[in-house]
Design an enzyme around this catalytic site. Structure first.
Site, PDB file in Angstrom:
ATOM      1  N   ASN A  75       4.769 -18.097  46.264  1.00 55.40           N
ATOM      2  CA  ASN A  75       4.910 -18.503  47.661  1.00 55.40           C
ATOM      3  C   ASN A  75       4.411 -19.925  47.903  1.00 55.40           C
ATOM      4  OD1 ASN A  75       3.864 -15.236  48.126  1.00 55.40           O
ATOM      5  ND2 ASN A  75       5.865 -15.884  48.844  1.00 55.40           N
ATOM      6  N   ASN A 100       8.776 -11.520  43.191  1.00 57.90           N
ATOM      7  CA  ASN A 100      10.143 -11.362  43.692  1.00 57.90           C
ATOM      8  C   ASN A 100      10.725 -12.642  44.286  1.00 57.90           C
ATOM      9  OD1 ASN A 100       8.004 -10.426  45.610  1.00 57.90           O
ATOM     10  ND2 ASN A 100       9.697 -10.515  47.076  1.00 57.90           N
ATOM     11  N   HIS A 101       9.895 -13.633  44.632  1.00 57.58           N
ATOM     12  CA  HIS A 101      10.408 -14.919  45.135  1.00 57.58           C
ATOM     13  C   HIS A 101      10.546 -15.953  44.016  1.00 57.58           C
ATOM     14  CE1 HIS A 101      10.489 -13.971  49.377  1.00 57.58           C
ATOM     15  NE2 HIS A 101       9.271 -13.467  49.298  1.00 57.58           N
ATOM     16  N   HIS A 117       2.682  -7.336  40.320  1.00 60.02           N
ATOM     17  CA  HIS A 117       3.204  -7.789  41.616  1.00 60.02           C
ATOM     18  C   HIS A 117       4.010  -6.642  42.212  1.00 60.02           C
ATOM     19  CE1 HIS A 117       3.985 -11.194  44.305  1.00 60.02           C
ATOM     20  NE2 HIS A 117       5.210 -10.712  44.456  1.00 60.02           N
ATOM     21  N   HIS A 130      -0.264  -9.418  50.107  1.00 65.93           N
ATOM     22  CA  HIS A 130      -0.947 -10.477  50.865  1.00 65.93           C
ATOM     23  C   HIS A 130      -2.166  -9.965  51.632  1.00 65.93           C
ATOM     24  CE1 HIS A 130       2.896 -13.227  51.046  1.00 65.93           C
ATOM     25  NE2 HIS A 130       2.720 -12.650  49.870  1.00 65.93           N
TER      26      HIS A 130
END
Length: 265
Positions: free
Chosen positions: A44, A71-72, A155, A182
């Site tokens: 992120n 995933n990002h 993750h 988060h």
């Protein structure tokens, strides 16, 4: 007995707020606790979506040794090439076999201790990835025997899946920890085997937000159930991290401590 290796693990760093907080505090934190090795989740870093070379180099310059992902991972297209070129980046081991990059890496501390970092992604609520348990077993077969510590970034969304990984790696990994939600958890523990565990490190970013994103846009999606672009909050970042001490002779943890540095008032 060899001197303990001190490792600092930073969870998801969210955009500019997270990067600013680390710029202000990380070098001093490393000096204060005599940290030997720093690993952070970087998926992120760039405006909350993926990472690129510029923002990653900011983190490496501050003392981060390895950036894990999730995933990002592919949100910034340049990372598709970058992850193949630099072994300080890892992406989830259980991504498709066609994914560029690597699922684990080994980097050295200043004192010469070799630290292995494995990156995984969960399956529950996360997408059709390959089995993370099979993937981590494969990584363990590939990692050389002379490493002093093995870290596993799981993750994942589901706490149960993260805890399952903690027990799956019990007695084999030095520290198994979760990222992605988060939100920091206060369940840090050292199992009787010596494997440290925490369900989620938490994000380094603004908590005046919804998981790092501006409240207005996130609420619009939730309330109206219509598309709305998420925007990362740029100021007021907190640091959440966890420090573990590892005995390099056994690879097992001897202490674990959560660290929280709130934003300046």
């Amino acid at each position: 007995m060899s001197e303990r290796v001190k490792i600092l693990v930073i969870g998801d760093i969210i955009g500019k707020a997270g990067r600013r907080a680390l710029t202000e505090h990380l070098p001093a934190l490393i000096d204060l606790h005599q940290i030997d090795f720093v690993v952070a989740n970087g998926e992120n870093l760039a405006h909350g979506f993926g990472l690129n070379e510029r923002v990653a180099e900011e983190m490496f310059a501050l003392g981060v040794h390895v950036l894990t992902n999730g995933n990002h991972c592919w949100d910034q297209r340049e990372f598709l090439e970058l992850v193949d070129e630099d072994d300080r980046y890892v992406r989830p081991m259980n991504f498709t076999e066609y994914a560029p990059g690597r699922g684990w890496t080994v980097q050295e501390t200043g004192m010469g201790h070799k630290i292995a970092v494995i990156n995984l992604i969960g399956q529950t609520f996360m997408g059709p990835w390959d089995c993370p348990f099979a993937a981590v077993d494969r990584a363990m077969d590939e990692i050389p025997d002379d490493v002093s510590a093995i870290l596993v970034d799981m993750h994942a969304e589901a706490t149960s899946e993260k805890m399952g990984m903690g027990w799956h790696m019990d007695g084999r990994a030095s520290f198994v920890y979760g990222t992605h939600t988060h939100i920091p958890t206060c369940d840090e523990i050292i199992h009787a085997s010596g494997t440290a565990y925490q369900s989620d490190i938490g994000m380094t970013g603004s908590y005046q937000s919804i998981i790092g994103m501006k409240v207005e846009g996130a609420l619009y999606r939730m309330v109206r159930r219509l598309p709305q672009r998420f925007e990362a909050v740029e100021r007021g970042g907190s640091i959440f991290a966890t420090m573990v001490s590892i005995n390099p002779d056994t690879r097992m943890a001897t202490s674990i401590e959560r660290i929280h540095i709130p934003p300046a008032q």
